[in-house]
Design an enzyme around this catalytic site. Structure first.
Site, short mmCIF file in Angstrom:
data_model
loop_
_atom_site.label_atom_id
_atom_site.label_comp_id
_atom_site.label_asym_id
_atom_site.label_seq_id
_atom_site.Cartn_x
_atom_site.Cartn_y
_atom_site.Cartn_z
N LEU A 46 -5.42 -72.79 -7.85
CA LEU A 46 -5.75 -73.48 -9.10
C LEU A 46 -5.62 -72.48 -10.23
O LEU A 46 -6.02 -71.32 -10.09
CB LEU A 46 -7.18 -74.02 -9.06
CG LEU A 46 -7.44 -75.32 -8.30
CD1 LEU A 46 -8.94 -75.60 -8.24
CD2 LEU A 46 -6.71 -76.49 -8.94
N ASP A 47 -5.08 -72.91 -11.37
CA ASP A 47 -5.00 -72.04 -12.54
C ASP A 47 -6.40 -71.58 -12.94
O ASP A 47 -7.39 -72.28 -12.67
CB ASP A 47 -4.37 -72.79 -13.71
CG ASP A 47 -2.89 -73.09 -13.50
OD1 ASP A 47 -2.26 -72.36 -12.73
OD2 ASP A 47 -2.39 -74.05 -14.12
#
EC number: 5.4.99.25
Length: 301
Positions: A46-47
């Site tokens: 996930l960013d």
């Protein structure tokens, strides 16, 4: 001789509700430290500013990571209309703007172009490798790249809310390798108004969902104590999308040495399956003529 890695031989999954502001790797490191685990990894990045489900594997569960990484996933995200950024999210520099704003009907119609098997170009700021280097490193150095489009299966993409004319909240269910930022960017292009992701949250991934996730704040008070294992989910939960078989004690011994073993299953010849003995996963492999031929041996205490 190689250095022996310190920590516990502990195997299983920790399903984390990742907060904004941390990388996925930083979350993994916190979990590994809290559980005093020898080995840890995550199933799908996930960013840093994204939130939601991050499945962290400990010990032998790391051998099952590909089955979660490859699984179908769902996201909820907010698109800001009127501006494109160089990162395709709110963290980047605005590179194009527009005064146009789509209505709900235009958004719903445009979303149809992103369903099924589509070709998607990853963001310039992504972990895609270009000539052996990560794209985001080249982008930070000011280099412009041609990143090849890659296939993505989008099962569902819905408009779920419209907070204002400048924003739309979407929900997407997709296969492996999807970039939500690219969906926002390309949707803005189709609508002629530009767009980028303002917020992103992963809702579920394969067999894991946010209902069973815990926060780092819940885990931290139990770090390095025996009570922390209450947050550990069985390794076998990561294999629920595969066909299952069972073996006997003799078969389990053979599998521990990487050899084919007797298998009782409803699978057909050539199917990929996982096999258990007394409820514990022993191996993943191919079913052939009453036996499992292991490709991944799982060594659980």
């Amino acid at each position: 001789m190689g250095r022996t890695r310190k920590g516990r031989d502990i195997s299983g999954w920790v399903i984390v509700d990742k907060p904004a502001g941390l990388t996925s790797t930083a979350v993994v490191n916190k979990i590994r430290w809290a559980f005093d685990a020898k080995k840890a990894g995550h199933a799908g990045t996930l960013d840093p500013e994204a939130t939601g489900l991050l499945a962290v594997a400990l010990g032998e569960a790391t051998k099952t990571i590909p089955y979660i990484t490859d699984a179908t996933k769902a996201y909820e995200f907010t698109v800001n209309f009127g501006a494109a950024t160089n990162t395709d999210d709110a963290e980047g520099e605005v590179i194009k703007t527009s005064d146009l704003r789509p209505d709900d009907a235009q958004i719903v119609e445009a979303l149809q172009e992103f369903l099924g098997e589509i070709m998607q170009v990853p963001p310039q700021f992504s972990a895609v490798k270009i000539d052996g280097q990560r794209a985001y490193k080249l982008a930070r150095a000011g280099e412009e790249m041609q990143i090849a489009a890659r296939p993505l299966w989008v099962e569902e993409l819905l408009l779920s809310d419209r907070p204002s004319a400048d924003q739309a909240v979407l929900e997407m269910t997709c296969g492996k390798g999807g970039y939500v930022r690219s969906i926002a960017r390309d949707l803005g292009e189709v609508l002629g108004c530009y767009g980028h992701v303002a917020q992103l949250r992963r809702l579920w991934s394969g067999p894991f969902d946010l209902e069973h996730a815990v926060s780092l704040e819940q885990i931290e008070p139990f770090a390095k104590t025996s009570e922390i294992d209450q947050f550990l989910r069985p390794l076998e939960e990561g294999l629920t999308d595969l066909l299952q078989g069972t073996t006997n004690a003799e078969g389990a011994a053979k599998l521990r040495n990487g050899n084919p073993a007797i298998c009782f299953t409803a699978a057909e010849y050539g199917d990929e399956i996982w096999v258990s003995h007394e409820g514990k996963a022993q191996a993943i492999g191919r079913y052939k003529s009453g036996e499992i031929h292991p490709t991944r041996v799982i060594l659980q205490e």
